[in-house]
Design a protein around this motif. Sequence first.
Motif, short mmCIF file in Angstrom:
data_model
loop_
_atom_site.label_atom_id
_atom_site.label_comp_id
_atom_site.label_asym_id
_atom_site.label_seq_id
_atom_site.Cartn_x
_atom_site.Cartn_y
_atom_site.Cartn_z
N ASN A 4 -14.62 -12.62 -2.46
CA ASN A 4 -15.36 -12.82 -3.71
C ASN A 4 -15.88 -14.27 -3.78
N PRO A 5 -17.19 -14.48 -3.90
CA PRO A 5 -17.70 -15.86 -3.91
C PRO A 5 -17.40 -16.62 -5.20
N ASP A 6 -17.14 -15.90 -6.31
CA ASP A 6 -16.84 -16.56 -7.59
C ASP A 6 -15.38 -16.98 -7.69
N TYR A 7 -14.51 -16.18 -7.11
CA TYR A 7 -13.06 -16.41 -7.22
C TYR A 7 -12.48 -16.24 -5.82
N PRO A 8 -12.68 -17.23 -4.95
CA PRO A 8 -12.39 -17.09 -3.52
C PRO A 8 -10.91 -17.27 -3.21
N LEU A 9 -10.10 -16.31 -3.59
CA LEU A 9 -8.66 -16.42 -3.38
C LEU A 9 -8.31 -16.25 -1.91
N ILE A 10 -7.73 -17.29 -1.34
CA ILE A 10 -7.34 -17.29 0.07
C ILE A 10 -5.82 -17.16 0.13
N ARG A 11 -5.33 -16.11 0.79
CA ARG A 11 -3.88 -15.87 0.93
C ARG A 11 -3.19 -15.87 -0.44
N PHE A 12 -3.61 -14.96 -1.29
CA PHE A 12 -3.06 -14.84 -2.63
C PHE A 12 -1.89 -13.86 -2.59
N ALA A 13 -0.69 -14.36 -2.88
CA ALA A 13 0.52 -13.55 -2.83
C ALA A 13 0.68 -12.81 -4.16
N THR A 14 0.62 -11.49 -4.10
CA THR A 14 0.59 -10.68 -5.31
C THR A 14 1.94 -10.55 -5.99
N GLY A 15 3.04 -10.77 -5.24
CA GLY A 15 4.36 -10.52 -5.79
C GLY A 15 4.82 -9.08 -5.63
N ASP A 16 3.98 -8.23 -5.04
CA ASP A 16 4.32 -6.82 -4.83
C ASP A 16 4.82 -6.60 -3.40
N LEU A 17 5.76 -5.68 -3.26
CA LEU A 17 6.25 -5.30 -1.94
C LEU A 17 5.56 -4.03 -1.46
N SER A 18 5.24 -4.00 -0.17
CA SER A 18 4.73 -2.78 0.46
C SER A 18 4.93 -2.92 1.96
N ALA A 19 4.39 -1.96 2.70
CA ALA A 19 4.48 -1.98 4.16
C ALA A 19 3.27 -1.25 4.73
N VAL A 20 2.92 -1.57 5.97
CA VAL A 20 1.80 -0.93 6.65
C VAL A 20 2.27 0.38 7.25
N LEU A 21 1.51 1.44 7.00
CA LEU A 21 1.78 2.74 7.62
C LEU A 21 1.13 2.79 9.00
N ALA A 22 1.80 3.40 9.94
CA ALA A 22 1.25 3.50 11.29
C ALA A 22 0.09 4.49 11.31
N GLY A 23 -0.91 4.21 12.16
CA GLY A 23 -2.01 5.14 12.38
C GLY A 23 -3.06 5.12 11.28
N ALA A 24 -4.10 5.93 11.49
CA ALA A 24 -5.21 6.02 10.53
C ALA A 24 -5.00 7.21 9.61
#
Length: 409
Positions: free
Chosen positions: A279-299
Amino acid sequence: MTEFFDSLETRSPDERDSALFAALPEQVALAQADAPAFTKLLAGIDPASVTDRAALARLPVVRKSELIDLQQADPPFASLIAVPKGELRRVFASPGPIYDPEGWDNDWWRIGRALFAAGFRRGDLMHNCFSYHFTPGGVMFESGAHALGCPVFPAGVGNTEQQAQAVADLKPAGYGGTPSFLKIILEKAEEMGLDHSSLTKACVSGEALLPPLRQSLKDLGVAVTQCYATADLGLIAYETQAQQGLVVDEGVIVEIVRPGTGDPVPDGEVGEVVVTSFNPDYPLIRFATGDLSAVLAGASPCGRTNLRLKGWMGRADQTTKVKGMFVHPRQVADVSKRHPDILRARLVVDKAGEGDALILNVESASADPALAAAIRDTFQSLCKLKTEVVFHPVGGLPNDGIVIQDKRV
């Protein structure tokens, strides 16, 4: 009729990463030049060097949990926005308060992609039950609907009987809002003998969509998908008709990091969601949301090829107070960094008689008593507290993102 919002959704992962990381140096440079907080935060960083995930992971993290204090010290936006306040379209206040800007681009929060995946198409009337007052939810979903050519009924929250009557009269095709309020409206329509059969799809957010609630809504005739979005970042990830995880939006880079740090974890391990926005107006770089999650394998089986998240899995801020001292997840991570034999660590705080007891559970291939003694010393040095150390075999600790578990609560 295409089943994808655009061709970006079906790019190969290599093509996507190449495009995102080709654009990232310009975004880092924009943040450095036009957002004074990032000028300081990214001082000494050469934007041209930030061209892959490893380079991105070396940049500092900005934590959402710190925004309230940052904004109070430097109102209203903590100098994180890249345009003058007078050039914004709207300003919102989320609980905290946290003040959120909105720029002038159509679909500034990029919600249209999530609505499309939920089945919304041009001409579908959306019954929008996100609030239009103070917080941006209503406008976020309205602008996304308008980007698809969908008219919107700005219903907002409350007034259940009027909501049910409006559904019967206006015959909306879909709903935007929280899933629990949708259930309330539909049950009120049933109670009043009103027709709600036009409403067959919904894109929901703002609270957990648990399986029993999803099934209840399906029984009432509505197929529901969910999206993960925040007022500062816009869309982060969205569910598709496959309903197998949340596909990451094409306009952000998502990392999963060890809570309390900026260190990426291996795919599949639970950690904190960190987002870099273009976002050019609010260029958040590495913004830590405070939420936990994980990447699922595959598409995703739906054909979209971006990373998938498991969904919301808890909060990353697990700071606790022991014997008058605050203990932070980053301190536990610092202990682990001092001892390479530690693969994962989990601090458990419990009651012991009238006092508190700490046990640092350590996942390691070694169970050497000398290593345990060294870890205890490091913990006391960094945290100013004493702990016991208990070893677990590799893979022996739960993969849930919890770094500090307070059993006293």
